[in-house]
Design a protein around this motif. Structure first.
Motif, short mmCIF file in Angstrom:
data_model
loop_
_atom_site.label_atom_id
_atom_site.label_comp_id
_atom_site.label_asym_id
_atom_site.label_seq_id
_atom_site.Cartn_x
_atom_site.Cartn_y
_atom_site.Cartn_z
N GLY A 111 1.88 9.64 5.58
CA GLY A 111 1.93 8.99 6.78
C GLY A 111 2.02 7.52 6.71
O GLY A 111 1.98 6.93 5.84
N PRO A 112 2.44 7.09 7.86
CA PRO A 112 2.51 5.48 8.02
C PRO A 112 1.21 4.60 7.64
O PRO A 112 1.04 3.94 8.54
CB PRO A 112 3.21 5.23 9.36
N HIS A 113 0.47 4.90 6.62
CA HIS A 113 -0.83 4.35 6.69
C HIS A 113 -0.60 2.72 6.26
O HIS A 113 -1.41 1.92 7.09
CB HIS A 113 -1.69 5.07 5.57
N ILE A 114 -0.07 2.44 5.16
CA ILE A 114 0.25 0.88 5.09
C ILE A 114 1.15 0.40 6.05
O ILE A 114 0.78 -0.85 6.35
CB ILE A 114 0.50 0.91 3.57
N GLN A 115 1.79 1.02 6.54
CA GLN A 115 2.87 0.59 7.56
C GLN A 115 1.77 -0.08 8.61
O GLN A 115 2.11 -0.96 9.40
CB GLN A 115 3.87 1.64 8.06
N ALA A 118 0.08 -3.12 7.95
CA ALA A 118 1.01 -4.26 7.85
C ALA A 118 1.37 -4.56 9.41
O ALA A 118 1.37 -5.88 9.74
CB ALA A 118 2.41 -3.87 7.17
N GLU A 119 1.41 -3.66 10.18
CA GLU A 119 1.78 -3.98 11.70
C GLU A 119 0.92 -4.79 12.58
O GLU A 119 1.06 -5.47 13.26
CB GLU A 119 2.39 -2.66 12.28
#
Lengths: 148, 540
Positions: A111-115, A118-119
């Protein structure tokens, strides 16, 4: 990506009480527990503390992004806390940290966890946004500042 | 005498084997683009050369087809399919977001190159007596053949020299996108106009109507494709399996190719539009990866088939014009792209690099020439000229581009220009290549876990395209170094992903040092390796 889903008014606290790194992390995990986002408080706290042990997530200008991975969450969960005056978080610039963005994600699911991290952290690069966050009087105001 | 089916299978087998070997030799020993080897193999084994040899049991392997055609209808149909796949992939690789980001320089450079190439290409036919007016089909075809740059060849040189993200590199890539799009529109109009001419309609109004219809189909289909792309990709994702997604995407590409032919345009235009529409979705790498194997087999056969169409006897009388046309093709891109670059902040070094980077013509030129030849719009002489030009520019382009970077002088008039600051490269050096490789694999895995599509560009070099929606990274590894390039907007994400993986590496090393179990495991693995005394124990 949809930033609104993991971060909600229930997972934002403007007056963290703790005076140490450990106390702040425990308080934020409690916040996630109280909002019903996690099942196992201790497992989450352990995951976050273990990550801190490897290297502090205290960055510059008062920002800290504690995070961890554990299967005691089903999906990405997030909390934001503010500690006026700040605490020593072992930050890169040696300054006290006062804005904390915590994320916990499942270990065995993609899943977009670090994304997300970051966002959500990107607006915090702006000194004006940081100042407004520290002066915010309600979780709604914080959400509006970060997500719009 | 062999039956048609057996002959076709033999032909295909020979083409696949020899183009692979020819392409490999050229790439490996002469460091030249494989496409040259494939074209030359086609010329050598085609019906105008060795194809006429009589072999025991099988007879002529590449005889003339029905009506004296240089290749059989079966082989031609196969190479048409190959050209459709090629253009579908070419559309898919079109990085519209890079193009839009650098659109000003890219547009100006692209338009300059296409306009001057078309003008000089068509002019060459008129000035040297091949056509009596500027609207003659073969004059238009010579113009269209000269327009489209084959950026793949230049991209390889840029990647090897680590210049992909240089201001010249991004401008070449962006201009090539515009060049491709414009080249396809030119082809659409030229095919329409030449069909009008061969039908006997030479009225301006009729020609303009055909051109407008071609342009209209192109704009309409592209706009619809881009608008529906997200919905279409969602529908494809329903099938979960990456093979099913790729096969369906290509299947729809073939359907649109057929429709565009019915609308009076070339089939490749429909295929290109389908690829271009999907290029903005995150399925690009999935489709590319699945179709890669098919492409590896089809594309060399296409280039070789184009080589087989070359009639040497027909070129001899026009050889001089062919060389002039090749010279025009060089000048038109160097000047047509280089001069506009001078007005976009580049100095003469930068402008020269951009000009020579846009030089190589390849697949699109050959496809356009093939369409012209089979439709009767151009003869074998002009087809031969087109092949000659493709060979010359493909040979010279990479050599000149590599040479132009030998001089390390900056290409921008103001080195601190904006172009550079828009992309960001994170560079890391490790004590050993093994350690860098290990971390590279971890970073790739981390991006996959973040649900990015990760696609390795070539099996020879660890260069990856990492993509999700509008977010794009290039990850490269060489020796003990790792380099990650992205736009400033996504730098935080890149840094966080790498930092987390470095931490994991460090804690793994720490654990390995602390863990005594590893020693005993190693001991147990090797302890009994040579423990037998007469070998009986190791017998099954």
């Amino acid at each position: 990506m949809n930033l609104k889903k993991p971060l909600t008014v229930e997972t934002i606290r403007l007056d963290l009480k703790g005076d140490t790194k450990e106390a702040i992390l425990a308080e934020m995990v409690d916040l996630l527990m109280a909002s019903g986002h996690i099942r196992d408080r201790d497992a989450v706290l352990k995951a976050v503390l273990e990550r801190e042990k490897r290297m502090s997530t205290g960055m510059q200008n008062g920002i800290a992004i504690p995070h961890g991975k554990t299967d005691s969450v089903d999906c990405l969960v997030a909390a934001l806390g503010i500690k006026r005056g700040g605490v020593d978080f072992g930050a890169l610039d040696g300054q006290p940290s006062n804005i904390f963005v915590m994320t916990v994600s499942p270990d065995s699911r993609t899943g977009p966890h670090i994304q997300f991290l970051a966002e959500i952290s990107r607006p915090l690069n702006d000194a004006a946004v940081r100042a407004k966050l520290l002066a915010a009087t309600s979780p709604d105001e914080v959400l509006h500042l970060l997500i719009g | 005498m062999l039956s048609t089916e057996i002959q076709f299978i033999f032909q295909l087998g020979i083409l696949i084997v020899f183009t692979r070997i020819g392409g490999y030799w050229l790439r490996r020993w002469l460091r030249l683009p494989g496409v040259l080897g494939e074209l030359i193999v086609g010329m050598l084994i085609g019906p105008y050369a060795l194809g006429q040899l009589h072999w025991p049991l099988v007879g002529k392997l590449f005889p003339f087809g029905p009506g004296g055609a240089p290749v059989s209808p079966e082989l031609y149909a196969f190479s048409t399919f190959a050209s459709i796949v090629l253009l579908f992939l070419s559309g898919l690789e079109t990085d519209l977001s890079t193009f839009l980001r650098y659109s000003v320089a890219g547009t100006v450079v692209g338009i300059g190159g296409v306009a001057i190439s078309f003008f000089l290409g068509t002019g060459c036919a008129v000035w040297f007596g091949l056509a009596d007016n500027w609207l003659a089909p073969h004059a238009l075809f010579l113009g269209a053949i000269a327009t489209a740059t084959s950026v793949g060849i230049s991209a390889r040189i840029l990647s090897e020299r680590r210049k992909m993200d240089s201001p010249e590199g991004v401008t070449i890539l962006a201009a090539a996108v515009f060049d491709d799009v414009l080249g396809i529109i030119v082809l659409a109009i030229v095919v329409g106009m030449s069909r009008a001419e061969t039908e006997g309609g030479v009225l301006w109004s009729h020609i303009l109507f055909i051109a407008a219809k071609a342009f209209g189909f192109w704009i309409g289909a592209t706009a619809a494709g881009l608008l529906l792309a997200r919905r279409f990709s969602k529908m494809l994702k329903y099938f979960k399996s990456t093979q099913a997604i790729a096969a369906l995407a290509l299947g729809f590409g073939l359907l649109l190719a057929g429709l565009s032919e019915m609308a009076g345009l070339a089939m490749i235009i429909g295929a290109y539009i389908m690829g271009l529409s999907l290029s903005r979705t995150d399925l690009v790498q999935v489709i590319q990866k699945e179709i890669e194997g098919l492409q590896n087999i089809l594309v060399p056969v296409f280039f070789a088939t184009m080589g087989m169409l070359v009639n040497f006897a027909a070129i001899v009388p026009v050889l001089k014009i062919g060389l002039i046309y090749s010279l025009f093709a060089i000048v038109s891109k160097v000047a047509g792209c280089g001069v506009p670059a001078l007005f976009c902040g580049f100095n003469r070094h930068g402008a020269a690099r951009i000009g020579v980077g846009m030089l190589p013509r390849g697949e699109v030129a050959l496809i356009v020439a093939g369409i012209g030849l089979t439709s009767g719009a151009i003869g074998q002489d002009i087809f031969g000229i087109a092949i000659l030009m493709t060979l010359v520019t493909t040979l010279l382009g990479p050599m000149l581009l590599a040479g132009s970077f030998e001089n390390p002088a900056p290409g921008l008039r103001r080195p601190d220009d904006v172009a550079k600051s828009r992309s960001k490269t994170i560079q890391l050096s490790f004590p050993s290549p093994d350690m860098a490789d290990f971390l590279l694999a971890r970073i790739v895995r981390a991006f996959r876990q973040e649900e990015f599509y990760v696609y390795r560009l070539s099996p020879d070099a660890p260069t990856y395209h990492i993509r999700k929606d509008e977010i794009f990274f290039i990850l490269e590894g060489e020796g003990g170094e790792i380099q990650l390039t992205t736009s400033v907007q996504y730098e935080t994400l890149a840094r966080l992903v790498i930092a987390e993986e470095m931490l994991s590496l460090r804690s793994m090393l720490h654990m390995a040092q602390k863990n005594g179990n590893l020693d005993s495991m190693e001991y147990n693995l090797v302890a009994d390796l040579f423990g037998g005394d007469n070998g009986e124990e190791s017998l099954p």
